[in-house]
Design an enzyme around this catalytic site. Structure first.
Site, PDB file in Angstrom:
ATOM      1  N   SER A 139      10.426  13.538   3.614  1.00 55.24           N
ATOM      2  CA  SER A 139      11.880  13.398   3.697  1.00 55.24           C
ATOM      3  C   SER A 139      12.591  14.748   3.608  1.00 55.24           C
ATOM      4  O   SER A 139      12.436  15.598   4.469  1.00 55.24           O
ATOM      5  CB  SER A 139      12.353  12.431   2.614  1.00 55.24           C
ATOM      6  OG  SER A 139      13.703  12.076   2.805  1.00 55.24           O
ATOM      7  N   GLU A 182      23.545   4.843  -2.034  1.00 54.47           N
ATOM      8  CA  GLU A 182      23.555   5.859  -3.075  1.00 54.47           C
ATOM      9  C   GLU A 182      24.445   6.993  -2.586  1.00 54.47           C
ATOM     10  O   GLU A 182      24.647   7.162  -1.379  1.00 54.47           O
ATOM     11  CB  GLU A 182      22.140   6.373  -3.344  1.00 54.47           C
ATOM     12  CG  GLU A 182      21.240   5.333  -3.984  1.00 54.47           C
ATOM     13  CD  GLU A 182      19.877   5.884  -4.358  1.00 54.47           C
ATOM     14  OE1 GLU A 182      19.558   5.867  -5.554  1.00 54.47           O
ATOM     15  OE2 GLU A 182      19.141   6.327  -3.464  1.00 54.47           O
ATOM     16  N   ALA A 183      24.968   7.774  -3.525  1.00 56.95           N
ATOM     17  CA  ALA A 183      25.850   8.880  -3.145  1.00 56.95           C
ATOM     18  C   ALA A 183      25.152   9.850  -2.196  1.00 56.95           C
ATOM     19  O   ALA A 183      25.796  10.491  -1.363  1.00 56.95           O
ATOM     20  CB  ALA A 183      26.334   9.612  -4.390  1.00 56.95           C
ATOM     21  N   ASN A 184      23.810   9.934  -2.268  1.00 53.35           N
ATOM     22  CA  ASN A 184      23.066  10.864  -1.418  1.00 53.35           C
ATOM     23  C   ASN A 184      23.037  10.461   0.052  1.00 53.35           C
ATOM     24  O   ASN A 184      22.498  11.187   0.882  1.00 53.35           O
ATOM     25  CB  ASN A 184      21.637  11.054  -1.946  1.00 53.35           C
ATOM     26  CG  ASN A 184      20.816   9.768  -1.927  1.00 53.35           C
ATOM     27  OD1 ASN A 184      21.069   8.842  -1.157  1.00 53.35           O
ATOM     28  ND2 ASN A 184      19.812   9.700  -2.787  1.00 53.35           N
ATOM     29  N   ARG A 196      20.561   8.948 -19.042  1.00 55.52           N
ATOM     30  CA  ARG A 196      19.358   8.211 -18.635  1.00 55.52           C
ATOM     31  C   ARG A 196      18.166   9.160 -18.686  1.00 55.52           C
ATOM     32  O   ARG A 196      18.299  10.354 -18.389  1.00 55.52           O
ATOM     33  CB  ARG A 196      19.491   7.589 -17.242  1.00 55.52           C
ATOM     34  CG  ARG A 196      19.761   8.557 -16.132  1.00 55.52           C
ATOM     35  CD  ARG A 196      19.873   7.862 -14.774  1.00 55.52           C
ATOM     36  NE  ARG A 196      18.587   7.455 -14.265  1.00 55.52           N
ATOM     37  CZ  ARG A 196      17.836   8.201 -13.433  1.00 55.52           C
ATOM     38  NH1 ARG A 196      18.237   9.400 -13.058  1.00 55.52           N
ATOM     39  NH2 ARG A 196      16.677   7.748 -12.995  1.00 55.52           N
ATOM     40  N   SER A 249      14.810  10.970 -17.455  1.00 54.29           N
ATOM     41  CA  SER A 249      14.198  11.291 -16.170  1.00 54.29           C
ATOM     42  C   SER A 249      12.941  10.452 -15.986  1.00 54.29           C
ATOM     43  O   SER A 249      12.262  10.105 -16.959  1.00 54.29           O
ATOM     44  CB  SER A 249      13.834  12.777 -16.125  1.00 54.29           C
ATOM     45  OG  SER A 249      12.969  13.044 -15.050  1.00 54.29           O
ATOM     46  N   THR A 307      10.352  11.618 -14.336  1.00 54.23           N
ATOM     47  CA  THR A 307       9.211  12.499 -14.074  1.00 54.23           C
ATOM     48  C   THR A 307       9.020  13.634 -15.070  1.00 54.23           C
ATOM     49  O   THR A 307       7.938  14.211 -15.146  1.00 54.23           O
ATOM     50  CB  THR A 307       9.353  13.124 -12.670  1.00 54.23           C
ATOM     51  OG1 THR A 307      10.631  13.776 -12.594  1.00 54.23           O
ATOM     52  CG2 THR A 307       9.257  12.061 -11.586  1.00 54.23           C
TER      53      THR A 307
END
EC number: 5.4.2.3
Length: 556
Positions: A68, A386-388, A518, A520, A522
């Site tokens: 991506s 999503e905002a992305n 929140r 992460s 990862t």
């Protein structure tokens, strides 16, 4: 699993030794990492995809080789279920196990146990698996795809079909179409887009004899597969003047200073765009064309851009869909149909306020496309973004059936030219144009463009739907991120005890304040998001909440 099958896996797995010191995890984006370390992973996901096909009655499963918006030296692998959506979350732990199996013998043992648990049979009386493999334009894609093919082929009777260089959404669309018994080639994908786009163009209301002047759209292709595919699509699109930049053919590097992820995060011009483009409508795709954002340059005195992100795209789509639903007669079935929008806690509060002002049902989902998709599927028409810039529109089968009957009924009554009939036709065309499997930048661009023409809006007019609240995001390093537990929507913290009350006390100090934390997924950090009516207040609120995280959890 018989001895011949075991021997097949043992022999092929020796071709792809697992790299030492690398631990992989299958997330929303599948497996991703340095392409040089992924051959064994892609091979093993090939095995998984064949087993998934067998589990689901030999339905076609998809494998996409892409990373991506990551840099060009990275790559990745993700699975498309027969529905065209992502791999069922129930299979993700198995994906992790086999990707990290330390030896061929351990790999066989894990596969054998999983097949017994899932009651997957391989044999003469069972039809073999079918897996379609696609890749983006990364140089590493071809060799990784071959590893995937060998993985699929190691399950006896399975067929691996290389369907070429594609965008990620194309692969998902084709898998979905194949399993629905529809035409499913790349040309069918393009034909579907152009036909439904033309239908929506033909349904644009005319204002007297005036024709809307259509300005050129500039597209940033991220030097990836999306730019090349939109070039291919452009020839069949009337009513859309497109200039494509950053196609990757002119020496540009994939995702380097270009693409939706870069533009959305940095809010600056991508390579190839400049002051000569002031006031032009611009769209940016990401590397595999599953994300889309719009932008424009308001003046020639700054490199900053006015960004129209996923929240703005969602709001435009919701406004248009609501307008069509309002044109339908309020019979019993129409009254019971539900239009809903799904956002994450990261959605700008101004967009949420706007959507609620439209009278829409707004719900929140955990961060990650798979969570939004599941929530959106609960509505008759569910829109998520999503905002992305990743998102789409889902139509329930029952609502689509109702639209078909409604259209026939209106035609039979001689109301084929009525506003209600046009609204029904628009909704049906949107359901065909939009990619209901996953977010798709190509279909998204076409829907944005036709809605702007329908409304007679410039990009500046669209941007006036609402003004984003200033926001700030901070990462706080902590000894143990699992000490933070949130609600399923991630809008409130349940643990540590007392931290949410402390956050609420800080929020109350600011006009239009909102904040959440929140963990992460990862790394050992806690992410802080804050917004308020001014940038200074948003920064101050974010810093206050970050201090609370440190005092409750300690800092590493």
């Amino acid at each position: 699993m018989d001895e011949i099958q075991i021997a097949s896996i043992l022999k092929s797995s020796e071709l792809f030794p697992i790299p030492q010191g690398v631990k992989l995890s299958y997330g929303t984006a599948g497996f991703r990492g340095d392409a040089k370390l992924l051959e064994s992973t892609v091979y093993r996901v090939g095995i998984l995809s064949a087993l998934r096909s067998l589990k689901l009655g030999s339905a076609t499963v998809g494998l996409m080789i892409t990373a991506s918006h990551n840099k060009v030296s990275d790559n990745g692998i993700k699975v498309s279920d027969p529905s065209g959506f992502m791999l069922s979350q129930e299979w993700e732990p198995f994906a992790d196990q086999i990707a990290n199996a330390s030896s061929p013998e351990e790999l066989v043992s894990l596969i054998r146990k999983f097949m017994e648990k899932e009651e997957i049979a391989i044999g003469e009386n069972n039809k073999g698996a079918e897996v379609w493999l696609g890749r983006d334009t990364r140089p590493s894609g071809e060799s990784l795809l071959r590893a995937g093919e060998i993985g699929v082929g190691s399950i006896l009777g399975s067929v691996a079909i290389d369907i070429g260089i594609l965008t990620t959404p194309q692969l998902h669309w084709m898998v979905r179409a194949k399993n629905k018994g529809l035409k499913a080639t790349e040309n069918d994908y393009f034909e579907n887009l152009s036909t439904s786009f033309r239908c929506l163009i033909d349904l644009i209301p005319s204002s007297g004899n005036d024709k809307l002047e259509i300005s050129k759209l500039l597209v940033d292709g991220a030097n990836g597969v999306g730019g090349q595919k939109i070039e291919k699509l452009r020839g069949s699109l009337s009513n859309l003047d497109v200039e494509i930049r950053n196609t990757g053919r002119d020496g540009g590097v994939l995702n380097e200073g270009v693409g939706a992820d870069f533009v959305q995060k940095e809010k600056v011009l991508p390579v190839g765009f400049g002051f000569k483009d002031v006031g032009m409508r611009c769209a940016s795709l990401d590397g595999d064309a599953d994300r889309l954002v719009y932008f424009y340059i308001p003046s020639d005195s700054s490199e900053k851009v006015e960004l129209l992100d996923g929240d703005k795209i969602l709001s435009l789509f919701a406004l248009f869909i609501k307008e069509q639903l309002n044109a339908l007669e309020d019979d019993e079935e129409r009254k019971q149909s539900r239009l809903g929008v799904v956002q994450t806690a990261y959605a700008n509060g101004a967009s949420t306020d706007y959507l609620k002002h439209l009278g829409l049902d707004v719900v929140f989902a955990k961060t990650g496309v798979k969570h939004l998709h599941e929530k959106a599927a609960e509505f008759d028409i569910g829109i998520y973004f999503e905002a992305n810039g990743h998102g789409t529109i889902l139509f329930s089968e029952s609502f689509l059936s109702w639209l078909v009957s409604k259209q026939k009924d209106l035609t039979a009554k001689g109301q084929g030219g009525s506003e209600e009939h046009k609204a029904v036709s628009r909704l049906m065309a949107v359901s065909n144009l939009i990619n209901q499997a996953v977010g798709d930048a190509l279909s998204g661009v076409l829907l944005v463009e036709v809605i702007l023409q329908h409304l007679g809006w410039s990009i500046e007019k669209w941007n006036e739907l609402y003004k984003d609240l200033p926001s700030r995001q901070i990462k706080v390093e902590v000894p143990d991120r699992t000490a933070v537990v949130t609600t399923s929507e991630e809008t409130e913290a349940l643990r540590p005890m007392g931290i949410q009350d402390a956050i609420n006390s800080e929020i109350k100090k600011y006009s239009r304040g909102r904040a959440f934390i929140r963990p992460s997924g990862t790394e050992d950090v806690v992410r802080v998001y804050a917004e308020a009516s001014t940038q200074e207040d948003a920064d101050s609120l974010a810093n206050s909440v970050a201090q609370l995280v440190k005092s409750f959890l300690g800092s590493s």
